[in-house]
Every structure is written in C-alpha cells, then in structure tokens.
Design an enzyme around this catalytic site. Structure first.
Site, PDB file in Angstrom:
ATOM      1  CB  VAL A   1      -2.854  -1.861  -1.989  1.00  8.91           C
ATOM      2  CG1 VAL A   1      -2.193  -3.085  -2.606  1.00  8.91           C
ATOM      3  CG2 VAL A   1      -2.498  -0.610  -2.789  1.00  8.91           C
TER       4      VAL A   1
ATOM      5  CD  GLN B   1     -11.063   6.660   0.256  1.00  8.22           C
ATOM      6  OE1 GLN B   1     -10.381   7.671   0.243  1.00  8.22           O
ATOM      7  NE2 GLN B   1     -12.320   6.641   0.662  1.00  8.22           N
TER       8      GLN B   1
ATOM      9  N   GLY C   1       0.839  -1.210   0.000  1.00  2.92           N
ATOM     10  CA  GLY C   1       0.000   0.000   0.000  1.00  2.92           C
ATOM     11  C   GLY C   1       0.868   1.252   0.000  1.00  2.92           C
ATOM     12  CG  HIS C   2       3.215   2.250   3.391  1.00  2.00           C
ATOM     13  ND1 HIS C   2       3.151   1.108   4.159  1.00  2.00           N
ATOM     14  CD2 HIS C   2       2.630   3.229   4.114  1.00  2.00           C
ATOM     15  CE1 HIS C   2       2.560   1.389   5.304  1.00  2.00           C
ATOM     16  NE2 HIS C   2       2.234   2.667   5.307  1.00  2.00           N
TER      17      HIS C   2
END
Ligand code: PAF
Length: 278
Positions: free
Chosen positions: A174, A146, A34-35
């Site tokens: 993600v 999000q 995700g990062h």
C-alpha cells in the site's frame, strides 16, 4: 467484539472456541493503512481474524533500532477494533520467548542476500518469531505485505520446510499518493527526508519502464535505478538489486520473473521497496 489477550494460555483458550478458518495478521504494531489492508483481506477470507502485536527484539540487528521502533498500543488496539479483528495477542517478551527459550529458526539461501546480508541475524529473528506465532495460532492463512518481499519468501520457505499448516498469503504494497510505500519507519522521516522518499518508488518504476522498453541486461536495469536515486542528493543507496524472483540470486539477464529491490538511507532511516517483474 475484539478481545485482547496477553499470555500463551489465554490465546490458546480463546482459539479453542473460535470459528475456522482463522486468518493471522502478524504485526509489530504502529499500524497503518498497509496493516488495515491485511486485516481486511483476512476478514474477507477467514471466519476469525487474529492480530498479533509484538515488537520482536530478535529481529533487530541494532539495539538502537529496537528502542526507537515506534509504539502506541492504544492506537493499535483501536485500529484492530475498527477493522473488526476478533482476537489480538499482545504479549510481553517473556511470554513469546519463554524461560529457557533456546531455539533459532534459520532459513538458508533465500535469507542470505539483500536484507539478510545487510542486517545479520534479522531473518533468524523473523523466522523464529513467526514459527512461534504459527505454532500458537495454527491459522489456516497468514497475511504479509509484499513490501517486505524477501520476508515473505523466507517465511514461505520456512512454512514449507517445517510442514507448518499455515498458508502464507502475500498482499500488495500500500502506497501514499506520491508512491512512498507505507512503513512504520516512515514516522522517523524529517520533512525534507519525507519529501525525498518517493525517489525509491520512482527508481523502481524507472527500472520497470526500462524493462518494458525491452532492456534485459540486469546491470543496465540496476544502473537505471541507481541513476534515478542519484538525482536525489539525500538518498544514500544501501543496495540496488535485480534478482531472480524465486532464488533472489543476482541476475545477468532478465529472462523470467525478477525482483527489482532496493534499500536506501534517508538520514538515519533506512527504507526498502521492491517491484516484481513482469
Ligand atoms: O513484518 C513485520 O512486521 C515483522 O517482521 C513480523 C512478520 C510481524 C515478525 O515480527
């Protein structure tokens, strides 16, 4: 070349010499895919990418949660370098909260329900540290996932109200192939809890499916999500919400954009996830 900076002064000096626009990716470390997606987004839009790695004690409403938050700076630095970050700011607590620090940023209504109600003081901690980061980095853009939808809304409200010059960019959640949203907290899940964890996404998708079939009663959509969560004996829901996507007030009827969101305990780990309608 990725540079690691520790102090406010080092950061300011480095920023004085970089190309603009600057993209900021604030993190608490334990970086995951995700990062990486936030970093890639920043790299695609901005000339310089700045990542901050700081486990912010002020946003943990329980000391034990802060202590057990996963940390591995070496691994995080390697990921930032792989993703081509230009500057990493990884400060100590005293460097962020300078001696005598005595300011709290408190956002109003949008910070009150959901995570705000479940974790008193959490959003004051988030807003305060993000205000410091925005002030120090003065980035053109800052990227947030999000998955923490309410956090994005709180930070947007703060940036607007305080006239901070950074545009808040929300990036898609993600997920693992089975639907589990990536989170640093997933590492705490024991194997049976990990196996049960996709139930959050399944419940949200069931809520969406009901809405797509024409269901507009918010109560019915909450019930549908609760019904799916109840099929997983390990899942202990904290809240199940169907709220206005702008105000986060709970709805009676869904006549416009709406945020389905939930927080669920699996053992000692609390996971959150959400789905924006339409
Ligand atoms: O989402 C996070 O990781 C944190 O809340 C943030 C935005 C880095 C502030 O500490």
């Amino acid at each position: 070349m990725t540079r690691v900076l520790r102090t406010r002064v080092e950061l300011s000096q480095a920023l004085a010499a970089v190309e603009r626009p600057v993209g900021l990716v604030p993190t608490m470390g334990w970086l995951h895919e995700g990062h990486r997606s936030l970093l890639r987004r920043a790299r695609g839009a901005d000339a310089t990418t700045v990542v901050t790695i700081f486990v912010n004690p002020r946003q943990f409403n329980q000391a034990s949660d802060y202590t057990r938050y996963p940390r591995d700076e070496g691994r995080d630095l390697a990921i930032c370098a792989e993703e081509g970050a230009d500057l990493i700011w990884a400060p100590s607590v005293d460097e962020v909260y300078v001696p005598g620090f005595d300011t709290t940023v408190s956002v109003g209504a949008v910070a009150e329900p959901l995570e705000g109600a479940a974790r008193p003081g959490h959003f004051e901690g988030v807003a305060t540290v993000v205000a410091i980061l925005f002030g120090l980095v003065r980035a053109e853009h800052a990227y947030f996932g999000q998955k923490d939808a309410q956090q994005v809304m709180v930070i947007r409200r703060m940036a607007l109200d305080l006239a901070l010059p950074t545009e808040v960019v929300a990036c898609p959640t993600v997920r693992e192939p089975d639907g589990l949203a990536l989170s640093s907290r997933n590492v705490h899940l024991a194997p049976p809890e990990r196996a049960a964890a996709p139930i959050l996404h399944a419940a949200l998708l069931a809520g969406r499916a009901a809405w797509e079939r024409g269901e507009r009663s918010a109560k019915a959509l909450r019930s549908e999500m609760q019904r799916v969560l109840a099929t997983e004996p390990m899942a202990r829901p904290d809240y199940v919400s169907c709220a206005d996507a702008e105000t986060l007030r709970e709805l009676d009827r869904v006549d416009g954009p709406c945020l389905l969101s939930l927080a669920v305990w699996l053992g000692a780990t609390r996971l959150i996830d959400n789905e924006l309608l339409p």
